[in-house]
Design a protein around this motif. Sequence first.
Motif, short mmCIF file in Angstrom:
data_model
loop_
_atom_site.label_atom_id
_atom_site.label_comp_id
_atom_site.label_asym_id
_atom_site.label_seq_id
_atom_site.Cartn_x
_atom_site.Cartn_y
_atom_site.Cartn_z
N ALA A 51 -65.10 1.57 115.69
CA ALA A 51 -66.50 1.15 115.58
C ALA A 51 -67.47 2.30 115.87
O ALA A 51 -68.63 2.24 115.48
N ILE A 52 -66.98 3.36 116.55
CA ILE A 52 -67.90 4.44 116.93
C ILE A 52 -67.72 5.64 115.99
O ILE A 52 -66.62 6.21 115.94
N PRO A 53 -68.78 6.02 115.23
CA PRO A 53 -68.63 7.15 114.31
C PRO A 53 -68.21 8.43 115.06
O PRO A 53 -68.78 8.76 116.10
N GLY A 54 -67.19 9.09 114.57
CA GLY A 54 -66.75 10.37 115.15
C GLY A 54 -65.75 10.21 116.28
O GLY A 54 -65.11 11.18 116.70
N ALA A 55 -65.55 8.95 116.78
CA ALA A 55 -64.68 8.76 117.93
C ALA A 55 -63.21 9.07 117.59
O ALA A 55 -62.48 9.62 118.40
N ARG A 56 -62.79 8.71 116.37
CA ARG A 56 -61.39 8.95 115.99
C ARG A 56 -61.05 10.44 116.03
O ARG A 56 -60.01 10.86 116.51
N GLN A 57 -62.00 11.27 115.55
CA GLN A 57 -61.77 12.72 115.56
C GLN A 57 -61.64 13.23 117.00
O GLN A 57 -60.81 14.07 117.29
N ILE A 58 -62.45 12.67 117.91
CA ILE A 58 -62.39 13.11 119.31
C ILE A 58 -61.04 12.73 119.91
O ILE A 58 -60.37 13.54 120.55
N VAL A 59 -60.58 11.51 119.63
CA VAL A 59 -59.28 11.05 120.15
C VAL A 59 -58.16 11.95 119.62
O VAL A 59 -57.29 12.39 120.35
N GLN A 60 -58.25 12.24 118.32
CA GLN A 60 -57.21 13.10 117.71
C GLN A 60 -57.18 14.47 118.37
O GLN A 60 -56.13 15.04 118.62
N ARG A 61 -58.41 14.99 118.65
CA ARG A 61 -58.49 16.33 119.26
C ARG A 61 -57.86 16.32 120.64
O ARG A 61 -57.12 17.21 121.02
N VAL A 62 -58.15 15.24 121.42
CA VAL A 62 -57.60 15.14 122.78
C VAL A 62 -56.07 15.00 122.68
O VAL A 62 -55.32 15.66 123.38
N ARG A 63 -55.63 14.13 121.72
CA ARG A 63 -54.20 13.85 121.61
C ARG A 63 -53.42 15.05 121.10
O ARG A 63 -52.36 15.40 121.56
N HIS A 64 -53.98 15.74 120.07
CA HIS A 64 -53.22 16.83 119.44
C HIS A 64 -53.64 18.21 119.92
O HIS A 64 -53.05 19.21 119.52
N GLY A 65 -54.67 18.24 120.73
CA GLY A 65 -55.07 19.53 121.31
C GLY A 65 -55.86 20.41 120.38
O GLY A 65 -56.38 21.43 120.77
N LYS A 66 -55.97 20.06 119.10
CA LYS A 66 -56.81 20.88 118.22
C LYS A 66 -57.41 20.02 117.11
O LYS A 66 -56.87 18.96 116.76
N LYS A 67 -58.48 20.54 116.60
CA LYS A 67 -59.21 19.82 115.56
C LYS A 67 -58.47 19.95 114.23
O LYS A 67 -58.04 21.06 113.89
N PRO A 68 -58.29 18.85 113.46
CA PRO A 68 -57.70 19.04 112.14
C PRO A 68 -58.67 19.87 111.29
O PRO A 68 -59.88 19.73 111.46
N PRO A 69 -58.16 20.73 110.42
CA PRO A 69 -59.10 21.56 109.64
C PRO A 69 -59.96 20.68 108.74
O PRO A 69 -59.49 19.64 108.27
N PRO A 70 -61.20 21.08 108.47
CA PRO A 70 -62.04 20.26 107.59
C PRO A 70 -61.47 20.24 106.17
O PRO A 70 -60.77 21.18 105.78
#
Length: 276
Positions: free
Chosen positions: A19-38
């Motif tokens: 429900a929160i825009p951008g929240a999934r990317q933050i969770v992924q970053r915390v879980r995987h330790g890095k941002k997926p490339p754009p």
Amino acid sequence: MPFFQSASLKEITKPFIDAIPGARQIVQRVRHGKKPPPEFSGWGMTTNRVPPWKNDSQIARDFLKANDALIAAVRDGHFHMTQYADNTDKLGMLRSLMWRHYFVFWTVRHATVSGGESLVECGVSDGLTAYFASHAVNNAKKIYLYDAWEKMLEEDLLESESRHMGDYAYLTLERTKKNLEGVNAEYVKGHIPDVFKTHKTPESIAWLHIDLNASKPTTDSLEEMYRHVASGGAILFDDYAGRGFKDTRSAVDKFFSDKGGLFLPMPTGQGVFFKY
Ligand SMILES: C[S@@+](CC[C@H](N)C(=O)[O-])C[C@H]1O[C@@H](n2cnc3c(N)ncnc32)[C@H](O)[C@@H]1O
């Protein structure tokens, strides 16, 4: 059994994260330790959305074919990107321009439904846009290419644009012609608006591209060409929302304020007017 033991933490948090825009990317970053490339980054725009040229569609295939052929021509030295002479990574530069070039390709193809006979570009430089425009219609329409192929003049520039004085002095018409060998083009060399006095504007225009880096010749081009653009045709602007081009944006907005059609500003900084 208590609710928290029967449902996993993932199941409980999922609706909130979705429900929160951008929240999934933050969770992924915390879980995987890095941002997926754009998915795409370039020309002032970064996005995680899948670009249209990855679709399984005819226009995507045609666009990629044209883009690949251009990459090969740049690599083999047949197409010179003199405007980006200082950039050592020309192919990276082309990659970063893909969204820009996709909008060129798409708007040309769409504008052909208008029945307008020709394509026109004001501000050609090395011919990058003209290359994609002509490929979008498989060379079936003549493209009229207007440029001074000389330095930009002081009298064409407002104070806010004075940084462009003398720009493009290195361009030559011969180089652009070589770049666009095989393209169904007519070259109109001269400064806008003076050149309009000596060259007859095409009667019926399907697609007009204005990319002059200055607001005065942008308005001059619109005043000369607008009535020739067929109903259903498109007018694409390269400099609409670029930083440092606020006077071009105001001039374009003012021009269309009393015209019949719809203007679409795009995240690349381009903008397109669909004429009714
Ligand atoms: C940003 S470049 C165009 C880039 C081109 N559309 C491309 O995709 O490669 C701007 C061009 O506008 C031309 N130009 C600027 N002011 C002009 C004027 N008053 N008359 C004719 N050409 C002009 C310059 O010579 C230059 O080639």
